[in-house]
Design an enzyme around this catalytic site. Sequence first.
Site, PDB file in Angstrom:
ATOM      1  N   GLY A 189       8.178 152.455   3.117  1.00  0.00           N
ATOM      2  CA  GLY A 189       8.748 151.315   2.407  1.00  0.00           C
ATOM      3  C   GLY A 189       8.998 150.184   3.393  1.00  0.00           C
ATOM      4  N   GLN A 232      12.646 142.632   6.852  1.00  0.00           N
ATOM      5  CA  GLN A 232      12.259 143.397   8.049  1.00  0.00           C
ATOM      6  C   GLN A 232      11.113 142.731   8.816  1.00  0.00           C
ATOM      7  OE1 GLN A 232      12.216 147.334   5.753  1.00  0.00           O
ATOM      8  NE2 GLN A 232      12.900 147.974   7.793  1.00  0.00           N
ATOM      9  N   CYS A 246      14.619 154.262   9.394  1.00  0.00           N
ATOM     10  CA  CYS A 246      14.379 152.853   9.069  1.00  0.00           C
ATOM     11  C   CYS A 246      13.522 152.247  10.170  1.00  0.00           C
ATOM     12  CB  CYS A 246      15.710 152.110   8.971  1.00  0.00           C
ATOM     13  SG  CYS A 246      15.515 150.372   8.516  1.00  0.00           S
ATOM     14  N   LEU A 247      12.499 151.502   9.767  1.00  0.00           N
ATOM     15  CA  LEU A 247      11.605 150.886  10.759  1.00  0.00           C
ATOM     16  C   LEU A 247      12.362 149.869  11.627  1.00  0.00           C
ATOM     17  CD1 LEU A 247       8.423 150.393   8.548  1.00  0.00           C
ATOM     18  CD2 LEU A 247       8.824 152.143  10.292  1.00  0.00           C
ATOM     19  N   HIS A 278      17.216 152.362  -0.601  1.00  0.00           N
ATOM     20  CA  HIS A 278      17.211 151.966   0.812  1.00  0.00           C
ATOM     21  C   HIS A 278      16.683 150.528   0.948  1.00  0.00           C
ATOM     22  CE1 HIS A 278      16.170 152.934   5.224  1.00  0.00           C
ATOM     23  NE2 HIS A 278      15.516 151.813   4.993  1.00  0.00           N
ATOM     24  N   GLU A 279      15.590 150.224   0.235  1.00  0.00           N
ATOM     25  CA  GLU A 279      14.982 148.880   0.335  1.00  0.00           C
ATOM     26  C   GLU A 279      15.855 147.822  -0.342  1.00  0.00           C
ATOM     27  OE1 GLU A 279      12.894 148.933   2.441  1.00  0.00           O
ATOM     28  OE2 GLU A 279      12.016 150.918   2.313  1.00  0.00           O
ATOM     29  N   HIS A 289      18.471 146.674   1.867  1.00  0.00           N
ATOM     30  CA  HIS A 289      18.021 145.663   2.835  1.00  0.00           C
ATOM     31  C   HIS A 289      18.129 144.252   2.255  1.00  0.00           C
ATOM     32  CE1 HIS A 289      16.476 147.746   6.361  1.00  0.00           C
ATOM     33  NE2 HIS A 289      15.702 148.555   5.647  1.00  0.00           N
TER      34      HIS A 289
HETATM   35  O1  GNR Z   1       9.576 154.709   6.455  1.00  0.00           O
HETATM   36  C1  GNR Z   1      10.692 154.924   5.957  1.00  0.00           C
HETATM   37  N1  GNR Z   1      11.061 156.184   5.630  1.00  0.00           N
HETATM   38  C2  GNR Z   1      12.171 156.480   4.878  1.00  0.00           C
HETATM   39  C3  GNR Z   1      12.571 157.808   4.814  1.00  0.00           C
HETATM   40  C4  GNR Z   1      13.668 158.178   4.048  1.00  0.00           C
HETATM   41  C5  GNR Z   1      14.358 157.209   3.345  1.00  0.00           C
HETATM   42  C6  GNR Z   1      13.979 155.879   3.408  1.00  0.00           C
HETATM   43  C7  GNR Z   1      12.890 155.531   4.166  1.00  0.00           C
HETATM   44  S1  GNR Z   1      12.396 153.854   4.212  1.00  0.00           S
HETATM   45  C8  GNR Z   1      11.643 153.788   5.776  1.00  0.00           C
HETATM   46  C9  GNR Z   1      10.991 152.443   6.014  1.00  0.00           C
HETATM   47  C10 GNR Z   1      12.049 151.359   6.046  1.00  0.00           C
HETATM   48  O2  GNR Z   1      12.759 151.143   6.988  1.00  0.00           O
HETATM   49  N2  GNR Z   1      12.214 150.674   4.959  1.00  0.00           N
HETATM   50  O3  GNR Z   1      13.174 149.735   4.899  1.00  0.00           O
HETATM   51 NI    NI Z   2      14.698 150.352   6.305  1.00  0.00          NI
END
Ligand code: GNR
Ligand code: NI
Length: 176
Positions: free
Chosen positions: A46, A51, A94-95, A136-137, A140
């Site tokens: 995601g 980001q 999270c990236l 999660h997104e 952000h």
């Molecule tokens: O790549 C991602 N893996 C992930 C694993 C578990 C829960 C959420 C994520 S999102 C993350 C990529 C990211 O930072 N998205 O904002």
């Molecule tokens: Ni993230």
Amino acid sequence: MSIKPLIILPDPLLRQVSKPVERVDDDLRRFAGDMLETMYDAPGIGLAAIQVGTPLRMLVIDLAKEDEEPAPQVFINPEVLRSFEERSIYEEGCLSIPDYYAEVERPARVRVKYLDRDGKEQEIEADGLLSTCLQHEIDHLNGVLFIDHISKLKRDMVVKKFRKLAKDRPATPLVS
Ligand code: GNR
Ligand code: NI
């Protein structure tokens, strides 16, 4: 299409609240393509626009496994309409916080309204990894990170580590 540099903790951009997308046009679709390319390159499942430094309320997700056909999804101006009572726990990463993982508890199922890449209103009910990833997104888009859902002790440790790393590393270049 192009891969864009990722914004990394503790960059204050990650705390910014993103603005709604006003029109879904070819430029926006091109940008969604760049986001997907950046996410695949990372690799991640995601990515939110902030980001890559763009404070717009949009995100991309692809949950297809390595041996499956790609399944890119674009969510524009997503809104959680309903969170269900049941909770689930996933190990999240999270990236923007590379190489740090922690378990986060969230609603197991959410109903989300959004615009698709054609600007058409859609609604989905998500569970499992899609539910977690969408939440999660969407966090952000509101300047919230998954570390905000863990203990303050752990969060402070992570932030301290990334502050130190940022000191020894030049900032993300504007052109690369
Ligand atoms: O790549 C991602 N893996 C992930 C694993 C578990 C829960 C959420 C994520 S999102 C993350 C990529 C990211 O930072 N998205 O904002
Ligand atoms: Ni993230």
